[in-house]
Structure formats: structure tokens, C-alpha cells
Enzyme design. Structure first.
Site, PDB file in Angstrom:
ATOM      1  N   PRO A  11       0.838  -1.140   0.001  1.00 59.28           N
ATOM      2  CG  PRO A  11      -0.065  -1.384   2.004  1.00 59.28           C
ATOM      3  CD  PRO A  11       0.500  -2.169   1.159  1.00 59.28           C
ATOM      4  CG  ASN A  12      -0.236   4.340   1.405  1.00 62.39           C
ATOM      5  OD1 ASN A  12      -1.138   4.941   0.666  1.00 62.39           O
ATOM      6  ND2 ASN A  12      -0.069   3.772   2.531  1.00 62.39           N
ATOM      7  NE  ARG A  19       0.497  13.853  -2.035  1.00 61.37           N
ATOM      8  CZ  ARG A  19       0.333  14.007  -3.028  1.00 61.37           C
ATOM      9  NH1 ARG A  19       1.310  14.366  -4.023  1.00 61.37           N
ATOM     10  NH2 ARG A  19      -0.710  14.135  -3.620  1.00 61.37           N
ATOM     11  CE1 TYR A  24       9.231   4.972   2.443  1.00 56.16           C
ATOM     12  CE2 TYR A  24       7.861   6.753   2.583  1.00 56.16           C
ATOM     13  CZ  TYR A  24       8.148   5.588   2.966  1.00 56.16           C
ATOM     14  OH  TYR A  24       7.719   5.098   4.130  1.00 56.16           O
ATOM     15  CG  ASN A  75       8.549  -2.180  -0.333  1.00 57.99           C
ATOM     16  OD1 ASN A  75       8.006  -2.532   0.821  1.00 57.99           O
ATOM     17  ND2 ASN A  75       9.125  -1.182  -0.533  1.00 57.99           N
ATOM     18  CB  ALA A  78       1.767  -0.227   6.141  1.00 58.80           C
ATOM     19  CD  GLU A  99      10.827  -7.980   4.993  1.00 53.57           C
ATOM     20  OE1 GLU A  99      11.188  -8.993   5.237  1.00 53.57           O
ATOM     21  OE2 GLU A  99      10.512  -7.153   5.670  1.00 53.57           O
ATOM     22  CG  HIS A 101      11.486  -2.701   3.953  1.00 55.15           C
ATOM     23  ND1 HIS A 101      10.215  -2.869   4.000  1.00 55.15           N
ATOM     24  CD2 HIS A 101      11.716  -4.118   4.585  1.00 55.15           C
ATOM     25  CE1 HIS A 101       9.525  -3.840   4.571  1.00 55.15           C
ATOM     26  NE2 HIS A 101      10.487  -4.633   4.842  1.00 55.15           N
ATOM     27  NE  ARG A 108      10.602   5.586   8.094  1.00 53.09           N
ATOM     28  CZ  ARG A 108       9.597   5.409   7.301  1.00 53.09           C
ATOM     29  NH1 ARG A 108       9.756   4.483   6.145  1.00 53.09           N
ATOM     30  NH2 ARG A 108       8.748   6.275   7.431  1.00 53.09           N
TER      31      ARG A 108
END
Ligand code: CA2
Length: 151
Positions: A11-12, A19, A24, A75, A78, A99, A101, A108
Site C-alpha cells: 500500500p501507498n 510524496r 522515499y 516490498n 505497511a 524482502e 524496503h 525509523r
């Protein structure tokens, strides 16, 4: 083993490059897909590249990968930190899983430090920006066809 690799995004990530560039970066998901496709040709891999904001779609793609793919680069965004359902789906997949990120989740918030997906992933790449996808594809290629070493 099949040289088809699913590259899955949670998501996102459709907002990548549009953004929060301080976290990112400026590269869009379309740019990432183009880079993956170029690298896949070099590695003689075929890729299926997907993004969804819906957990069930990601699970359905993992199920499809079970039928035809040798590897998954994922990826989960969330869902990394929340989804037992995605972990359960990945546990049914027999090929290589990396995986990815974009950000270094360990620098973070504490809630990003735990990953359900890492319980199944063969490798984890974090904090390498969008380059992490290329690193993940290279690793999957190596796991699909390990480099022969002289005896
Ligand atoms: O660093 C990563 O790649 C993450 O998987 C990204 C997720 C985050 O929840 C994970 O903890 C770490 C968030 C993806 C949201 O992507 C956006 C991209 C641009 C603008 C806004 C959100």
C-alpha cells in the site's frame, strides 16, 4: 526452476516519487518497474510487476506465483508490520523470497522494526533506496540458479 519472478508492492507505494521524497526519494514506481524490466533482461528473468493497496490482491498474486514463479521480490510496505495473512501466503511459496524496503526501517519508528515477512524471507534489503529492488532481483537470480564454483 522457473525464471519468472513476481515483484510485489504494498500500500501507498503508488505514491512513490510523488510524496515524502525526503524519506522515499524522487524515483516513481513506474521508474522502478522500468529499471527492473531492464535488469531482468540482463539476468534472463521474466518479471510480473504489481502494486496494490489491498491485502487480498497481494495474497492472490503470491498464490499465482506458487503456480508459476521461481522467486518473489516483495516490498509489503505497511503490511510488513501487520500481516500474518501475507506471511501465511509466503509460507506456501517454495521458491526464493527477498524482502525489500526503500528506507532503513531500523532507523525509523519502533513499530517498523518488526517484520512478519522476514520470518519467511530468504534475504532482507533495507535502506538502499529504490536500488534495493535491483539488489533483490540479482539475489533471486542467484538463488534460482546458483553460480557454479570449481571443486
Ligand atoms: O521503506 C519501505 O520501503 C517501506 O516498506 C515503505 C512503507 C512503510 O510503511 C514501511 O515501514 C517501509 C510505506 C510505503 C509508503 O510509500 C509512500 C511513498 C511515497 C509517499 C508516501 C508513501
Amino acid at each position: 526452476m522457473s525464471r519468472l519472478v513476481y515483484v510485489l508492492n504494498g500500500p501507498n507505494l503508488n505514491l512513490l516519487g510523488k510524496r515524502q521524497p525526503e524519506i522515499y526519494g524522487h524515483v516513481t514506481l513506474a521508474d522502478v518497474e522500468a529499471e527492473c524490466r531492464t535488469l531482468a533482461r540482463e539476468l534472463e528473468l521474466e518479471i510480473k510487476f504489481h502494486q496494490s493497496n489491498r491485502e487480498y490482491e497481494i495474497i492472490d498474486w503470491i498464490h499465482a506465483a506458487r503456480e508459476e514463479a521461481g522467486g518473489i521480490v516483495i516490498n509489503p510496505a505497511a503490511f510488513t508490520h501487520t500481516s500474518v495473512a501475507i506471511l501465511d501466503a509466503l509460507n506456501t511459496f517454495e521458491g526464493a523470497i527477498i524482502e525489500v524496503h526503500i528506507s532503513n526501517v531500523h532507523k525509523r519508528e519502533a513499530f517498523r522494526h518488526h517484520s512478519y515477512v522476514s520470518l519467511r524471507a530468504d534475504g532482507v534489503i533495507a535502506g538502499c533506496g529504490t536500488q534495493g529492488y535491483a539488489l533483490g532481483l540479482r539475489r533471486v537470480a542467484a538463488l534460482i540458479e546458483p553460480v557454479a564454483v570449481a571443486a
